[in-house]
Structure formats: C-alpha cells, structure tokens
Design a protein around this motif. Sequence first.
Motif, short mmCIF file in Angstrom:
data_model
loop_
_atom_site.label_atom_id
_atom_site.label_comp_id
_atom_site.label_asym_id
_atom_site.label_seq_id
_atom_site.Cartn_x
_atom_site.Cartn_y
_atom_site.Cartn_z
N SER A 152 22.11 28.15 40.62
CA SER A 152 21.63 27.81 39.29
C SER A 152 22.29 28.71 38.23
O SER A 152 22.62 28.26 37.12
N VAL B 150 25.73 27.24 37.61
CA VAL B 150 25.63 26.06 36.74
C VAL B 150 25.52 26.51 35.28
O VAL B 150 26.26 26.02 34.40
N ASP B 151 24.64 27.50 35.04
CA ASP B 151 24.46 28.01 33.67
C ASP B 151 25.76 28.59 33.14
O ASP B 151 26.14 28.36 31.98
N ASP B 152 26.45 29.37 33.98
CA ASP B 152 27.70 30.03 33.56
C ASP B 152 28.78 29.01 33.20
O ASP B 152 29.51 29.17 32.22
N VAL B 153 28.89 27.95 34.02
CA VAL B 153 29.89 26.91 33.74
C VAL B 153 29.55 26.23 32.41
O VAL B 153 30.42 26.04 31.55
N LYS B 154 28.29 25.86 32.24
CA LYS B 154 27.88 25.16 31.01
C LYS B 154 28.14 26.02 29.77
O LYS B 154 28.51 25.52 28.72
N ALA B 155 27.90 27.35 29.93
CA ALA B 155 28.02 28.25 28.77
C ALA B 155 29.44 28.79 28.61
O ALA B 155 29.67 29.67 27.76
#
Length: 272
Positions: free
Chosen positions: A254, A257-262
Amino acid sequence: MSVAKKEYKRITVKTLVDMKSNGEKISMLTAYDYTMAKIVDGAGIDVILVGDSASNVMAGHETTLPITLDQMIYHASSVIRAVDRALVVVDLPFGTYQSDPKEALRSAIRIMKESGGHAVKLEGGREVKDSIKRILNAGIPVMGHLGLTPQSIYKFGTYTVRAKEEQEAKELVENAKMLERIGCFAIVLEKIPAELAREVASQLTIPIIGIGAGNGVDGQVLVLHDMIGMTHEFNPRFLRRYMNLYEDMTTAISQYVDDVKAVEFPNDKEQY
Ligand code: KIV
C-alpha cells in the motif's frame, strides 16, 4: 531455548532415522517454489515437503483434491533447483495412487524422474498398502501420512481432530506399525491427540513427524505460508505464526501504491 543445529551436509532418509535414535528432533516445512525453498533450505530445515497443500496455498482451491501430478512435478522441480541440503519429499496427489499399485508406481516414478525429488509421501493405511509396497520395491523411499488425511475430506466431512475414539486410535496404531513393517522411512501424523502420537512415536523406530500432534513425536511439520503469517484466515490451535507477513506485505504494497501515485517513487537516485 536455542538448540545447536548439527551440521549435516545433506539430509537423507537414513539421516532422519539416525536423528530419531540420537534423540534429535526433525524440522520440516512445506515449500512449493524456488525462492521460498532457497530461504527454507538456507535456514537449515531438515525436510522440505512439496505438499499437495499447494492446491490450497498456491492455487486457491478449497481442498487438496484438484492438484494434478503435472502440477506437483512443476512445484517439486522448482524446489529441487533451490535445495542443497534438505531432503525433499513430494506428495503424490489425489487420484494418482489409490486405484492400483501399478498406477501408483508410475506416478511415483514420474515424480522421481521429472522433478528430481528424493522421496514421495502418500496418505492412508492398509487400503494403500499394496501401492506403497510396489513403490518401495522400485527403490523409492515412501513417507506415510495418517490421522487427518486431507485427501479424504469428503469422507470425514470436517477437518476436526481424528482418532479420539478408541477404535480409530487402535486402527491408527496398527496402520503405523504396518507402514514401518513394509518399509516406510517416516510417517506424518496429522491432528490427533498428543498422547496417541507420543505412544506411536515410542513404539516405532522410524521417525514420526507431527502436525497438530503434540510434542511427544520425533519432529514437526507446518505449512510455510501459515507459519510466516502470509495466510491469515486459517487459525487452528496447533499453528504458531512466527511472523505476520500478511500485514507487513499489505503495508509495504500500500505504501508503494501511494508512492507511485504521488510520484515519490522512483526518486532521483533510483533512475538512470
Ligand atoms: O500437503 C501438506 O502440506 C501436508 C502437510 C500438512 C503435512 O501434507
């Protein structure tokens, strides 16, 4: 308490029998793939079981029944490529040894030839005696499996503790003695009362490996994915989880996922 691990270069079926006579307990875990088997072998496990529990753990089936011989050979050959030290035992899947001894031998030979496994395991007592004898006569080591035998789940109806009643306990002891007499090198006893398992281990000279069978036996086996907490819905009393990988992996994934999105991953140092 940490117990010194004896240095064996390579574990064989004979090593296991020697371990029992020297009072050294045997450690066994499942593995179904190269990467996990490399870790398990490197950590000093004595026996790796390529269990038909791969049907549940790897393929998501409800029971062990659907897994095929070809699939077991695929898992076992991946494990074999990783292992330098442990004895690798491969389960004969449901439907490949029960109908007649010749078929049982053909299945065991395929496992030995095509995967490079060191021994086979199969479930049952006197009803599979002739199949076991046939396999043993070909020089293939056989590990027995009594008590809760998951391939017979539709006969039992539940996964509860077996051999609590006197008659079933008596039959189990007779079957264990028969397996030793015809030449099995070890027996797995699954989910039976600890006192009964202790009695079987004390009456036999071959090693008894327990799962849910108490600590009076000669060794223990668990499903790797359960003991490292990758699975989390299966919680029998006998299971000790040494890690909680389900939670750790969920947190890590998770975060990714956050790192990729940000656009936090990759950073300047993680690119060319
Ligand atoms: O398939 C398996 O993982 C097994 C163990 C539970 C002994 O047979």
